[in-house]
Design a protein around this motif. Structure first.
Motif, PDB file in Angstrom:
ATOM      1  N   TYR A  55       0.876  -1.174   0.000  1.00  0.00           N
ATOM      2  CA  TYR A  55       0.000   0.000   0.000  1.00  0.00           C
ATOM      3  C   TYR A  55       0.915   1.226   0.000  1.00  0.00           C
ATOM      4  O   TYR A  55       1.955   1.212   0.662  1.00  0.00           O
ATOM      5  CB  TYR A  55      -0.879   0.039   1.260  1.00  0.00           C
ATOM      6  N   PHE A  56       0.510   2.254  -0.730  1.00  0.00           N
ATOM      7  CA  PHE A  56       1.294   3.482  -0.778  1.00  0.00           C
ATOM      8  C   PHE A  56       0.419   4.679  -0.450  1.00  0.00           C
ATOM      9  O   PHE A  56      -0.778   4.676  -0.738  1.00  0.00           O
ATOM     10  CB  PHE A  56       1.916   3.669  -2.170  1.00  0.00           C
ATOM     11  N   PRO A  92       6.037  -0.663   7.958  1.00  0.00           N
ATOM     12  CA  PRO A  92       6.075   0.590   7.205  1.00  0.00           C
ATOM     13  C   PRO A  92       7.241   0.633   6.220  1.00  0.00           C
ATOM     14  O   PRO A  92       8.307   0.072   6.485  1.00  0.00           O
ATOM     15  CB  PRO A  92       6.231   1.661   8.288  1.00  0.00           C
ATOM     16  N   LEU A  93       7.008   1.287   5.093  1.00  0.00           N
ATOM     17  CA  LEU A  93       8.018   1.467   4.063  1.00  0.00           C
ATOM     18  C   LEU A  93       8.474   2.926   4.133  1.00  0.00           C
ATOM     19  O   LEU A  93       7.696   3.830   3.828  1.00  0.00           O
ATOM     20  CB  LEU A  93       7.399   1.153   2.693  1.00  0.00           C
ATOM     21  N   LEU A  94       9.694   3.119   4.588  1.00  0.00           N
ATOM     22  CA  LEU A  94      10.209   4.469   4.810  1.00  0.00           C
ATOM     23  C   LEU A  94      11.226   4.834   3.730  1.00  0.00           C
ATOM     24  O   LEU A  94      12.052   4.003   3.348  1.00  0.00           O
ATOM     25  CB  LEU A  94      10.865   4.566   6.190  1.00  0.00           C
ATOM     26  N   ILE A 110       6.121   6.239   3.275  1.00  0.00           N
ATOM     27  CA  ILE A 110       5.503   6.386   1.950  1.00  0.00           C
ATOM     28  C   ILE A 110       4.576   5.212   1.622  1.00  0.00           C
ATOM     29  O   ILE A 110       3.922   5.199   0.595  1.00  0.00           O
ATOM     30  CB  ILE A 110       6.561   6.533   0.836  1.00  0.00           C
ATOM     31  N   GLY A 111       4.560   4.220   2.509  1.00  0.00           N
ATOM     32  CA  GLY A 111       3.715   3.057   2.254  1.00  0.00           C
ATOM     33  C   GLY A 111       4.031   1.945   3.233  1.00  0.00           C
ATOM     34  O   GLY A 111       4.589   2.186   4.297  1.00  0.00           O
ATOM     35  N   GLN A 112       3.678   0.728   2.835  1.00  0.00           N
ATOM     36  CA  GLN A 112       3.903  -0.414   3.718  1.00  0.00           C
ATOM     37  C   GLN A 112       3.722  -1.709   2.956  1.00  0.00           C
ATOM     38  O   GLN A 112       3.131  -1.727   1.871  1.00  0.00           O
ATOM     39  CB  GLN A 112       2.932  -0.378   4.884  1.00  0.00           C
ATOM     40  N   ILE A 113       4.282  -2.749   3.534  1.00  0.00           N
ATOM     41  CA  ILE A 113       4.009  -4.090   3.045  1.00  0.00           C
ATOM     42  C   ILE A 113       3.060  -4.722   4.051  1.00  0.00           C
ATOM     43  O   ILE A 113       3.218  -4.557   5.266  1.00  0.00           O
ATOM     44  CB  ILE A 113       5.290  -4.929   2.834  1.00  0.00           C
ATOM     45  N   ASP A 114       2.036  -5.383   3.524  1.00  0.00           N
ATOM     46  CA  ASP A 114       0.973  -5.977   4.339  1.00  0.00           C
ATOM     47  C   ASP A 114       0.899  -7.453   4.002  1.00  0.00           C
ATOM     48  O   ASP A 114       0.835  -7.824   2.827  1.00  0.00           O
ATOM     49  CB  ASP A 114      -0.354  -5.268   3.996  1.00  0.00           C
ATOM     50  N   ILE A 115       0.920  -8.290   5.028  1.00  0.00           N
ATOM     51  CA  ILE A 115       0.822  -9.739   4.821  1.00  0.00           C
ATOM     52  C   ILE A 115      -0.268 -10.300   5.703  1.00  0.00           C
ATOM     53  O   ILE A 115      -0.296 -10.065   6.909  1.00  0.00           O
ATOM     54  CB  ILE A 115       2.168 -10.427   5.113  1.00  0.00           C
ATOM     55  N   ASP A 116      -1.192 -11.016   5.061  1.00  0.00           N
ATOM     56  CA  ASP A 116      -2.248 -11.727   5.774  1.00  0.00           C
ATOM     57  C   ASP A 116      -1.902 -13.206   5.770  1.00  0.00           C
ATOM     58  O   ASP A 116      -1.370 -13.728   4.789  1.00  0.00           O
ATOM     59  CB  ASP A 116      -3.603 -11.559   5.068  1.00  0.00           C
ATOM     60  N   SER A 117      -2.254 -13.867   6.875  1.00  0.00           N
ATOM     61  CA  SER A 117      -2.025 -15.303   6.965  1.00  0.00           C
ATOM     62  C   SER A 117      -3.298 -15.999   7.435  1.00  0.00           C
ATOM     63  O   SER A 117      -4.009 -15.477   8.294  1.00  0.00           O
ATOM     64  CB  SER A 117      -0.893 -15.601   7.946  1.00  0.00           C
ATOM     65  N   ASN A 118      -3.551 -17.153   6.856  1.00  0.00           N
ATOM     66  CA  ASN A 118      -4.675 -17.990   7.292  1.00  0.00           C
ATOM     67  C   ASN A 118      -4.261 -18.878   8.465  1.00  0.00           C
ATOM     68  O   ASN A 118      -5.049 -19.693   8.935  1.00  0.00           O
ATOM     69  CB  ASN A 118      -5.179 -18.848   6.126  1.00  0.00           C
ATOM     70  N   THR A 119      -3.032 -18.704   8.941  1.00  0.00           N
ATOM     71  CA  THR A 119      -2.486 -19.452  10.075  1.00  0.00           C
ATOM     72  C   THR A 119      -2.497 -18.550  11.304  1.00  0.00           C
ATOM     73  O   THR A 119      -2.026 -17.411  11.219  1.00  0.00           O
ATOM     74  CB  THR A 119      -1.024 -19.867   9.770  1.00  0.00           C
ATOM     75  N   PRO A 120      -3.008 -19.021  12.441  1.00  0.00           N
ATOM     76  CA  PRO A 120      -2.962 -18.200  13.655  1.00  0.00           C
ATOM     77  C   PRO A 120      -1.524 -18.010  14.148  1.00  0.00           C
ATOM     78  O   PRO A 120      -0.759 -18.972  14.192  1.00  0.00           O
ATOM     79  CB  PRO A 120      -3.776 -18.997  14.676  1.00  0.00           C
TER      80      PRO A 120
END
Length: 149
Positions: free
Chosen positions: A43-44, A109-111, A117-127
């Motif tokens: 995301y930016f 965060p992406l600095l 200026i943005g970020q990397i986002d990771i979703d996991s289906n694992t708790p």
């Protein structure tokens, strides 16, 4: 695992392709290379607006293409400039659900020149799969990405 991925990330980012193509390849690599990274995206900041705009990603399509600062995990990181690891998304009050299968999330965060200026986002289906090793690895990815932006 992460050491091998680091060299692959560097190789992708050093290619001549346009920036979005390289970021897409990084998303694909991380999603395929780490078995609990089920959705990987960037995301930016959306111009001068107080919101994030979805960039390249790998995984299920999402309706969350624009996220206001402060809303959800990504929006909170846009304000705090700090890593946010969520072991259990169900326990978060300010969480935007992308999919009922998502159990945990990590946002880094992406600095660039000290500015978020943005970020990397990771979703996991694992708790609760994310460790400090994930944080350091994703910080490395963002440092390398910032160099091509």
């Amino acid at each position: 695992m992460f050491e091998a991925l680091k060299s692959q990330v560097e190789k992708i980012l050093s290619q001549e392709e346009n920036v979005d193509t390289r970021l897409q390849l990084v998303c694909d690599l991380l999603r395929e290379g780490v078995n609990y990274y089920d959705w990987v995206g960037f995301y930016f900041r959306n111009g001068d607006k107080e919101e994030l705009k979805l960039g390249p990603y790998a995984g299920e399509p999402t309706d969350h293409t624009i996220i206001p600062f402060g809303k959800g995990i990504c929006g909170q990181v846009a304000v705090s400039n700090e890593n946010f690891v969520v072991p259990d998304v169900a326990a978060q009050d300010n969480y935007i659900a992308c999919s009922i299968t998502v159990k945990s999330e990590i946002v880094i965060p992406l600095l660039k020149n000290g500015e978020n200026i943005g970020q990397i986002d990771i979703d996991s289906n694992t708790p609760d799969p994310f460790s400090e090793e994930d944080e350091r690895f994703l910080e490395f990815v963002n440092e390398k990405v910032a160099q091509i932006l």
